[in-house]
Design a protein around this motif. Structure first.
Motif, short mmCIF file in Angstrom:
data_model
loop_
_atom_site.label_atom_id
_atom_site.label_comp_id
_atom_site.label_asym_id
_atom_site.label_seq_id
_atom_site.Cartn_x
_atom_site.Cartn_y
_atom_site.Cartn_z
N VAL A 340 0.89 -1.23 0.19
CA VAL A 340 0.14 -0.06 -0.03
C VAL A 340 0.77 1.29 0.05
CG1 VAL A 340 -1.57 1.37 1.16
CG2 VAL A 340 -2.06 -1.11 0.93
N LYS A 341 1.79 1.19 0.72
CA LYS A 341 2.65 2.40 0.97
C LYS A 341 3.53 2.70 -0.52
CE LYS A 341 4.38 2.24 5.64
NZ LYS A 341 5.62 1.93 6.59
N GLU A 342 3.81 1.57 -1.18
CA GLU A 342 4.42 1.77 -2.76
C GLU A 342 3.36 2.47 -3.71
OE1 GLU A 342 7.27 0.98 -3.91
OE2 GLU A 342 8.39 0.08 -2.36
N LYS A 343 2.02 2.08 -3.49
CA LYS A 343 0.98 2.39 -4.10
C LYS A 343 0.97 3.93 -3.84
CE LYS A 343 -1.33 -1.61 -5.19
NZ LYS A 343 -2.55 -2.76 -5.09
N VAL A 344 0.93 4.26 -2.72
CA VAL A 344 0.47 5.73 -2.28
C VAL A 344 1.65 6.64 -2.97
CG1 VAL A 344 0.23 7.43 -0.37
CG2 VAL A 344 -0.89 4.96 -0.15
N TRP A 345 2.80 5.97 -2.55
CA TRP A 345 4.19 6.84 -3.05
C TRP A 345 3.97 7.19 -4.37
CZ3 TRP A 345 7.22 9.96 -0.76
CH2 TRP A 345 8.19 10.27 -1.78
N GLY A 346 3.39 5.87 -5.53
CA GLY A 346 3.39 6.09 -6.89
C GLY A 346 2.51 7.57 -7.19
N VAL A 347 1.30 7.38 -6.36
CA VAL A 347 0.24 8.56 -6.51
C VAL A 347 1.06 9.93 -6.13
CG1 VAL A 347 -1.84 9.65 -5.82
CG2 VAL A 347 -1.69 7.09 -6.06
N LEU A 348 1.61 9.96 -5.29
CA LEU A 348 2.30 11.40 -4.80
C LEU A 348 3.41 11.76 -5.58
CD1 LEU A 348 2.85 10.55 -0.83
CD2 LEU A 348 1.04 11.98 -2.17
N ILE A 349 3.99 10.74 -6.14
CA ILE A 349 5.09 11.08 -7.33
C ILE A 349 4.38 11.85 -8.64
CG2 ILE A 349 6.93 10.17 -8.90
CD1 ILE A 349 8.01 10.63 -6.23
N GLN A 392 -0.39 9.09 7.67
CA GLN A 392 -0.12 10.44 6.85
C GLN A 392 0.24 10.57 5.61
OE1 GLN A 392 3.57 10.98 9.09
NE2 GLN A 392 2.65 12.08 11.02
N MET A 393 0.53 9.33 5.12
CA MET A 393 0.71 9.31 3.63
C MET A 393 -0.53 9.37 2.84
SD MET A 393 3.98 6.54 3.15
CE MET A 393 4.06 6.45 1.34
N LEU A 394 -1.42 8.59 3.41
CA LEU A 394 -2.94 8.36 3.00
C LEU A 394 -3.57 9.83 3.09
CD1 LEU A 394 -4.35 5.02 4.45
CD2 LEU A 394 -3.72 5.64 1.97
N ALA A 395 -3.38 10.63 3.84
CA ALA A 395 -3.97 11.90 4.22
C ALA A 395 -3.48 12.74 3.18
CB ALA A 395 -3.73 12.35 5.48
N VAL A 396 -2.10 12.83 3.12
CA VAL A 396 -1.56 13.88 1.97
C VAL A 396 -2.04 13.13 0.46
CG1 VAL A 396 0.65 14.38 0.81
CG2 VAL A 396 0.56 14.12 3.23
#
Length: 455
Positions: A340-349, A392-396
């Motif tokens: 899930v962290k990897e997927k969230v990071w992909g969105v943020l990038i 925190q990542m999900l919120a951002v």
């Protein structure tokens, strides 16, 4: 074995003369194979407790030992060791319930149904049930709420999905305002996370519905003639002006001002997903429109309609992420967390996101920080620091996706933006997200409201 001669004595009773108690809290005796093999080899090592049946001399009802009796039949035994006792129906039920609880043989729902009998049939209150069973009064209260669920709805859900409801599922359902809604959720849910998602949404809808009633009352205090928006009218046909939006997620004010409305304006209120919109009817204009003006007006109308759907989707995303962070939806396991962290990071990038405590605080307060009070900002910063990295990542991510539109300036489909939104929804699907009507067609560009690209 007549009268009181055998009361309290150990006797051997033919197995055909032993009958299961109709109110035994334990409905499912489980797999008896292993116990039957043990009984066949060693016999019944512990006696049963039975009471004489009112009808038929020599017949008895089993109070303690239902599973041993059933396994002994499988093993082919003819007689079983029993202690005959006398009990009132109430004492019989209490004994069976406590015996099963002590052996940890009852499912939560079987416990709930047992407590319900004690509550409704025997007149026990929560305190007395707690004293009898050893459970806390809080647990008893939870179980009594569970017992209100439709037995058929529970059985159907467990049969169709192949597993039993957990305590976290039951506790999530308990927060749903009405039993009818709880049963409806059971009928339509397809997984524990789906139950929790629907329950969290129902809880939020109830809060918003209560806020809606208060807001409508305040609006009528200001404009007694205000009416619900006409059912078959089109808000986007150019004859209506939206003059105020009132959030259902904020504290209801003591009074509401409708500054833009004129005295002679006819006003209407419309319940949107998470707000009340106030409209006024525009006066008719005598104007000859050009083809260009008509086309532009029609395009703008469709863009507004798409914007309304996207606005609702944005609020639903925030509701869903808040439910995850608040623990109303089960967390992903340790292995899934990294994915899930990897997927969230992909969105943020993809969004070129600026990660900061301000971004998290913006998500928490639900508006731009410059529109928040200092007290709201300080509370948001404090709350954000207590969240896990994933939360925190999900919120951002949620805050970054807020203004992402799927339309270009001319109302055509923006695949680039839609693809970023799809990545965000791929994250939420790990927690059980499901789309509502129209939402998927907005994301994939097939919705009829999009302006068709010219050849």
């Amino acid at each position: 074995m007549k009268g009181n001669q055998t009361i309290g004595e150990l006797v051997y009773i033919p197995i055909d003369n032993l009958y299961p108690h109709p109110d035994n809290p334990r409905k499912d005796l489980g797999d008896l194979t292993e116990l039957a093999e043990s009984i066949k080899a060693k016999g019944v090592m512990q006696n049963l407790t039975v009471v004489p049946k009112p009808e038929g001399e020599g017949n008895y009802t089993v109070i303690i030992g239902h599973r041993r009796t059933a396994a002994a039949k499988l093993a082919g035994l003819e007689k079983l060791p029993c202690i005959i006792t006398e009990m009132t129906p109430q004492e019989q039920f209490d004994t069976m319930l406590v015996e099963n609880i002590n052996r940890e043989n009852l499912t939560p729902m079987e416990q709930a149904q047992g407590f319900q009998i004690m509550f409704e049939d025997w007149g026990y209150d929560e305190k007395k049930i707690s004293e009898k069973t050893g459970f806390s009064e809080t647990t008893v209260r939870h179980r009594l709420n569970m017992a209100k669920l439709s037995k058929k709805a529970v059985e159907t859900y467990e049969r169709d999905n192949g597993f039993q409801l957990s305590l976290s599922d039951y506790y999530a359902l308990e927060k749903v305002p009405t039993v009818k809604e709880r049963n409806e959720i059971l009928k339509s849910a397809n997984s524990p996370r789906d139950i929790q998602r629907r329950a969290a949404q129902a809880e939020m809808n109830d809060r918003r519905n209560k806020a809606e009633q208060k807001i409508i009352k305040l609006l009528k205090n200001v404009r007694p003639d205000i009416e619900p928006f006409p059912q078959n009218a089109n808000r986007w046909d150019g004859s209506w002006e939206n003059i105020k939006d009132i959030s259902l997620d904020k504290s209801v004010p003591d009074k509401i001002a409708i500054g833009k409305a004129k005295k002679d304006d006819k006003l209407y209120y419309y319940r949107n997903y998470s707000e009340i919109d106030v409209y006024r009817k525009l006066p008719k204009k005598e104007k000859v429109e050009s083809d260009f003006d008509r086309e532009r007006k029609e395009r703008d109308k469709r863009k507004k309609q798409l914007g309304a759907i996207l606005k609702t989707m944005t609020t639903r995303r925030r509701d869903f992420v808040l439910a995850i962070i608040d623990g109303k939806i089960d967390a992903v396991d340790k292995k899934e967390t990294e994915a899930v962290k990897e997927k969230v990071w992909g969105v943020l990038i993809k969004k070129s996101a600026y990660i900061s405590k301000n971004a998290i605080a913006t998500f928490i307060v639900g508006k731009d920080l410059y529109n928040a009070t200092q007290e709201e900002r300080d509370a948001a910063y404090e709350k954000a620091e207590k969240w896990s990295m994933l939360h925190q990542m999900l919120a951002v991510m949620c805050a970054e996706l807020k203004e992402t539109k799927t339309t270009e300036w001319d109302g055509t489909y923006s695949k680039t933006n839609a693809d970023i939104l799809k990545l965000g929804y791929a994250v939420l699907k790990c927690y059980g997200w499901t789309f509502e009507e129209d939402e998927e067609s907005v994301l994939d560009g097939t919705h009829e409201l999009y302006t068709k690209k010219k050849e």
